[in-house]
Design a protein around this motif. Structure first.
Motif, short mmCIF file in Angstrom:
data_model
loop_
_atom_site.label_atom_id
_atom_site.label_comp_id
_atom_site.label_asym_id
_atom_site.label_seq_id
_atom_site.Cartn_x
_atom_site.Cartn_y
_atom_site.Cartn_z
N LYS A 1 0.83 -1.20 0.00
CA LYS A 1 0.00 0.00 0.00
C LYS A 1 0.87 1.25 0.00
CE LYS A 1 -4.05 -2.04 2.03
NZ LYS A 1 -5.04 -1.97 3.09
N MET A 2 0.28 2.33 -0.54
CA MET A 2 0.96 3.61 -0.56
C MET A 2 -0.04 4.69 -0.15
SD MET A 2 1.14 3.64 -4.70
CE MET A 2 1.29 5.31 -5.18
N LYS A 3 0.47 5.84 0.29
CA LYS A 3 -0.40 6.94 0.70
C LYS A 3 -0.47 7.98 -0.42
CE LYS A 3 0.06 6.65 5.67
NZ LYS A 3 0.45 7.35 6.89
N LEU A 4 -1.69 8.42 -0.72
CA LEU A 4 -1.93 9.47 -1.70
C LEU A 4 -2.58 10.64 -0.99
CD1 LEU A 4 -3.52 7.64 -4.76
CD2 LEU A 4 -1.26 8.60 -4.61
N GLU A 5 -2.22 11.85 -1.38
CA GLU A 5 -2.88 13.04 -0.85
C GLU A 5 -3.71 13.64 -1.98
OE1 GLU A 5 -2.09 17.47 0.97
OE2 GLU A 5 -0.40 16.24 0.37
N ILE A 6 -5.00 13.77 -1.73
CA ILE A 6 -5.91 14.38 -2.70
C ILE A 6 -6.76 15.40 -1.95
CG2 ILE A 6 -7.79 14.00 -4.33
CD1 ILE A 6 -6.74 11.11 -4.65
N GLY A 7 -6.64 16.64 -2.35
CA GLY A 7 -7.43 17.70 -1.72
C GLY A 7 -7.18 17.83 -0.22
N GLY A 8 -5.95 17.59 0.21
CA GLY A 8 -5.62 17.72 1.62
C GLY A 8 -5.96 16.50 2.46
N LYS A 9 -6.57 15.50 1.86
CA LYS A 9 -6.90 14.27 2.58
C LYS A 9 -5.94 13.17 2.13
CE LYS A 9 -11.80 15.02 3.37
NZ LYS A 9 -13.13 14.45 3.26
N TYR A 10 -5.59 12.31 3.05
CA TYR A 10 -4.69 11.20 2.75
C TYR A 10 -5.47 9.90 2.63
CZ TYR A 10 -0.74 14.24 3.65
OH TYR A 10 0.17 15.26 3.57
N TYR A 11 -5.12 9.13 1.62
CA TYR A 11 -5.76 7.83 1.37
C TYR A 11 -4.68 6.77 1.25
CZ TYR A 11 -9.67 10.83 0.09
OH TYR A 11 -10.66 11.78 0.10
N GLU A 12 -4.93 5.61 1.85
CA GLU A 12 -4.00 4.50 1.72
C GLU A 12 -4.58 3.55 0.68
OE1 GLU A 12 -2.62 1.20 4.73
OE2 GLU A 12 -1.80 3.17 5.28
N VAL A 13 -3.85 3.36 -0.41
CA VAL A 13 -4.34 2.54 -1.51
C VAL A 13 -3.24 1.56 -1.94
CG1 VAL A 13 -5.92 4.29 -2.38
CG2 VAL A 13 -3.60 4.21 -3.25
N ALA A 14 -3.68 0.46 -2.52
CA ALA A 14 -2.72 -0.50 -3.08
C ALA A 14 -2.43 -0.10 -4.52
CB ALA A 14 -3.31 -1.90 -3.04
N PRO A 15 -1.21 -0.29 -4.96
CA PRO A 15 -0.90 0.01 -6.36
C PRO A 15 -1.63 -0.97 -7.27
CG PRO A 15 0.95 -1.09 -5.34
CD PRO A 15 -0.05 -0.84 -4.26
N PRO A 16 -1.70 -0.67 -8.55
CA PRO A 16 -2.37 -1.59 -9.47
C PRO A 16 -1.65 -2.94 -9.48
CG PRO A 16 -1.15 0.06 -10.69
CD PRO A 16 -1.12 0.47 -9.25
N THR A 17 -2.41 -3.99 -9.68
CA THR A 17 -1.81 -5.32 -9.75
C THR A 17 -1.09 -5.49 -11.08
OG1 THR A 17 -3.74 -6.34 -10.75
CG2 THR A 17 -3.66 -6.31 -8.34
#
Length: 60
Positions: free
Chosen positions: A17-33
């Motif tokens: 998983k990696m963290k993305l920041e979008i619009g000041g919010k952080y999301y933890e998402v898995a990279p594409p398989t």
């Protein structure tokens, strides 16, 4: 330090998983398989050739 290509490939294969920041919010998402990357590559190969200055079939 920047990640090496090997490290990026390992992250994708292991689905780390990696963290993305979008619009000041952080999301933890898995990279594409790996399968998703292969499917996207297949679709990109079907796109028409890119011609600089040509937007939606119109020259600009």
């Amino acid at each position: 330090m920047a990640k090496t290509i090997e490290s990026k490939v390992a992250d994708t294969i292991l689905e780390r998983k990696m963290k993305l920041e979008i619009g000041g919010k952080y999301y933890e998402v898995a990279p594409p398989t790996t399968a998703t990357l292969i499917l996207v590559s297949e679709l990109v190969a079907q796109l028409p050739p890119y011609k600089p200055g040509n937007y939606l079939g119109r020259n600009i």
